[in-house]
Design a protein around this motif. Structure first.
Motif, PDB file in Angstrom:
ATOM      1  N   THR A   1      43.042  10.924  50.408  1.00 13.47           N
ATOM      2  CA  THR A   1      42.719  12.244  50.957  1.00 13.47           C
ATOM      3  C   THR A   1      43.268  13.337  50.060  1.00 13.47           C
ATOM      4  OG1 THR A   1      42.789  11.404  53.232  1.00 13.47           O
ATOM      5  CG2 THR A   1      42.983  13.773  52.947  1.00 13.47           C
ATOM      6  N   ALA A   2      42.439  14.358  49.820  1.00 11.71           N
ATOM      7  CA  ALA A   2      42.871  15.510  49.035  1.00 11.71           C
ATOM      8  C   ALA A   2      42.383  16.777  49.720  1.00 11.71           C
ATOM      9  CB  ALA A   2      42.313  15.433  47.614  1.00 11.71           C
ATOM     10  N   PRO A   3      43.241  17.790  49.876  1.00 10.82           N
ATOM     11  CA  PRO A   3      42.795  19.046  50.488  1.00 10.82           C
ATOM     12  C   PRO A   3      41.876  19.816  49.546  1.00 10.82           C
ATOM     13  CG  PRO A   3      45.031  19.262  49.676  1.00 10.82           C
ATOM     14  CD  PRO A   3      44.654  17.819  49.483  1.00 10.82           C
ATOM     15  N   LEU A   4      41.017  20.639  50.101  1.00 13.99           N
ATOM     16  CA  LEU A   4      40.166  21.506  49.300  1.00 13.99           C
ATOM     17  C   LEU A   4      40.874  22.827  49.064  1.00 13.99           C
ATOM     18  CD1 LEU A   4      36.703  20.777  50.948  1.00 13.99           C
ATOM     19  CD2 LEU A   4      37.565  19.944  48.762  1.00 13.99           C
ATOM     20  N   ALA A   5      40.664  23.399  47.887  1.00 17.62           N
ATOM     21  CA  ALA A   5      41.395  24.605  47.502  1.00 17.62           C
ATOM     22  C   ALA A   5      40.911  25.847  48.229  1.00 17.62           C
ATOM     23  CB  ALA A   5      41.300  24.803  45.989  1.00 17.62           C
ATOM     24  N   ASP A   6      39.646  25.866  48.620  1.00 17.43           N
ATOM     25  CA  ASP A   6      39.060  27.054  49.239  1.00 17.43           C
ATOM     26  C   ASP A   6      39.526  27.162  50.691  1.00 17.43           C
ATOM     27  OD1 ASP A   6      37.498  29.084  50.236  1.00 17.43           O
ATOM     28  OD2 ASP A   6      35.684  28.459  49.180  1.00 17.43           O
ATOM     29  N   ASP A   7      40.284  28.229  51.011  1.00 14.87           N
ATOM     30  CA  ASP A   7      40.787  28.415  52.371  1.00 14.87           C
ATOM     31  C   ASP A   7      39.666  28.623  53.376  1.00 14.87           C
ATOM     32  OD1 ASP A   7      43.363  28.171  51.466  1.00 14.87           O
ATOM     33  OD2 ASP A   7      43.731  30.334  51.343  1.00 14.87           O
ATOM     34  N   ALA A   8      38.510  29.066  52.905  1.00 18.07           N
ATOM     35  CA  ALA A   8      37.398  29.303  53.820  1.00 18.07           C
ATOM     36  C   ALA A   8      36.790  28.004  54.330  1.00 18.07           C
ATOM     37  CB  ALA A   8      36.312  30.137  53.134  1.00 18.07           C
ATOM     38  N   LEU A   9      37.081  26.888  53.658  1.00 16.45           N
ATOM     39  CA  LEU A   9      36.547  25.595  54.093  1.00 16.45           C
ATOM     40  C   LEU A   9      37.436  25.049  55.210  1.00 16.45           C
ATOM     41  CD1 LEU A   9      35.456  24.101  50.677  1.00 16.45           C
ATOM     42  CD2 LEU A   9      34.010  24.925  52.523  1.00 16.45           C
ATOM     43  N   ALA A  10      37.262  25.642  56.354  1.00 15.54           N
ATOM     44  CA  ALA A  10      38.030  25.285  57.553  1.00 15.54           C
ATOM     45  C   ALA A  10      37.136  25.512  58.760  1.00 15.54           C
ATOM     46  CB  ALA A  10      39.294  26.130  57.637  1.00 15.54           C
ATOM     47  N   ARG A  11      37.586  25.047  59.897  1.00 14.31           N
ATOM     48  CA  ARG A  11      36.838  25.278  61.130  1.00 14.31           C
ATOM     49  C   ARG A  11      37.821  25.573  62.251  1.00 14.31           C
ATOM     50  NH1 ARG A  11      34.649  19.426  63.286  1.00 14.31           N
ATOM     51  NH2 ARG A  11      36.666  18.464  63.688  1.00 14.31           N
ATOM     52  N   THR A  12      37.356  26.329  63.224  1.00 17.93           N
ATOM     53  CA  THR A  12      38.177  26.679  64.383  1.00 17.93           C
ATOM     54  C   THR A  12      37.722  25.870  65.586  1.00 17.93           C
ATOM     55  OG1 THR A  12      38.531  28.921  63.570  1.00 17.93           O
ATOM     56  CG2 THR A  12      38.905  28.540  65.908  1.00 17.93           C
ATOM     57  N   VAL A  13      38.672  25.252  66.255  1.00 13.47           N
ATOM     58  CA  VAL A  13      38.387  24.463  67.458  1.00 13.47           C
ATOM     59  C   VAL A  13      38.771  25.295  68.676  1.00 13.47           C
ATOM     60  CG1 VAL A  13      38.915  22.344  68.734  1.00 13.47           C
ATOM     61  CG2 VAL A  13      38.797  22.307  66.221  1.00 13.47           C
ATOM     62  N   SER A  14      37.875  25.382  69.648  1.00 14.69           N
ATOM     63  CA  SER A  14      38.099  26.199  70.835  1.00 14.69           C
ATOM     64  C   SER A  14      37.819  25.408  72.107  1.00 14.69           C
ATOM     65  CB  SER A  14      37.186  27.432  70.821  1.00 14.69           C
ATOM     66  OG  SER A  14      37.416  28.237  69.690  1.00 14.69           O
ATOM     67  N   ILE A  15      38.544  25.757  73.181  1.00 10.98           N
ATOM     68  CA  ILE A  15      38.211  25.298  74.519  1.00 10.98           C
ATOM     69  C   ILE A  15      37.251  26.322  75.116  1.00 10.98           C
ATOM     70  CG2 ILE A  15      39.093  24.652  76.791  1.00 10.98           C
ATOM     71  CD1 ILE A  15      41.887  24.448  75.534  1.00 10.98           C
TER      72      ILE A  15
END
Length: 335
Positions: free
Chosen positions: A267-281
């Motif tokens: 596993t390696a993290p991606l450098a771009d901070d925008a490559l993320a997702r928000t989890v919501s209830i």
């Protein structure tokens, strides 16, 4: 006609005496007599008559007696059932979640919830975020764990949505093959160095279907940089993508919590901070949560706190965000 009147009628019919029935019910005899008189007036028939100092049911009273007993038994059952729901000893909750969350966060949540409330049945609906929002609005779900991103579409319905965590995307690959992101001439990359999009675009990838939120997010990031990625396989679902990556067919971009459940993969993290997702209830704002629903939300928050606590395995890739806030929710693509 009310339950107290029926209870008084049944006691008198069983004991054959107003005085003893009043004592058992902790009532004054005149009060009990008024209850029976009101019941007879309401029904328009005589239910009891006195015969030689004994009170007996009339033919109408004999017909009413089994019905009254059933009604009183049903009322008692209702009290017990409602008590079980209020005290979380029974009931059912319908939870929706995206497939990627079902393989990570949801499994931990359900294990904890079942340990605390074993009498509550949990029904799971595994769908993309768009479908889960529709199910919430139709009343088919009590709660849903959805994924939102900048690619979300126009607002469709008013929901109460509580953001609980933000999760970075990572790239997974076969650890038994050379590291595809190692510098030329090196066997492996520095474990602390993230992978940038230019590097990722040059490596064959296993892609999800186009309607996956993950696929849409990564594709948008490539387009923004003017990059065209190499494709090994397209259209794979999550389990297949992880299996293909583990066999060296290509690398796959997945959520950090999903990768954590596959420790055999590199596993390696991606450098771009925008490559993320928000989890919501998410839940309907016009419906108060049930006792079970409120308890499940509390457990979800606890697990989110646990995953993102300082020193936790994923604390560098998964962060706690947001507070409960009613808002007009967008309808994100399926995750």
């Amino acid at each position: 006609m009310n339950l107290e009147q029926l209870r008084g009628f049944v006691e008198i019919a069983q004991l054959g005496n107003f005085t003893r029935a009043a004592e058992r019910l902790h009532l004054a005899q005149p009060s009990l007599s008024r209850q029976i008189a009101a019941l007879e007036a309401d029904l328009g028939v005589e239910l009891l008559h006195r015969v030689r100092g004994h009170v007996a049911a009339t033919p109408a009273g004999e017909r009413l007696l089994p019905i009254a007993r059933r009604m009183l038994a049903d009322a008692e059952t209702a009290r017990h059932e409602m008590s079980d729901l209020a005290e979380l000893r029974g009931g059912r909750i319908r939870l929706g979640a995206t497939p990627t969350l079902c393989t990570s966060l949801v499994a931990d949540v359900l294990a904890e919830f079942r340990a605390r409330y074993p009498g509550i049945e949990i029904e799971i609906l595994e769908r993309g975020s768009r479908s889960l929002i529709s199910a919430l609005m139709e009343g088919a779900l009590d709660l849903a764990l959805i994924v939102t991103s900048v690619s979300s579409g126009a607002a469709r319905a008013v929901l109460e949505r509580e953001q609980i965590l933000s999760e970075r995307l990572v790239v997974v690959s076969d650890p038994n093959r050379p590291d595809p992101f190692a510098p030329e001439g090196a066997e492996a990359r520095d474990p602390g160095r993230p992978v940038d999009l230019e590097e990722l675009a040059r490596v064959p990838q296993v892609l999800f279907p186009e309607n996956y939120d993950l696929r849409a997010t990564v594709d948008a990031a490539f387009r923004a940089r003017g990059l065209t990625p190499l494709v090994a396989v397209a259209g794979a679902e999550m389990d297949a993508a992880l299996s293909f990556a583990g066999r060296g067919i290509g690398v796959a971009v997945v959520p950090a919590m999903v990768a954590a459940d596959r420790p055999a993969l590199r596993t390696a993290p991606l450098a771009d901070d925008a490559l993320a997702r928000t989890v919501s209830i998410a839940r309907r704002a016009d419906m108060a949560p049930t006792h079970a629903g409120a308890a499940l939300q509390a457990v979800i928050r606890e697990i989110a706190d646990r995953v993102t606590a300082p020193g936790a395995e994923l604390s560098s890739l998964v962060t706690r965000v947001g507070e409960p806030a009613p808002l007009r929710s967008a309808a994100p693509p399926p995750a």
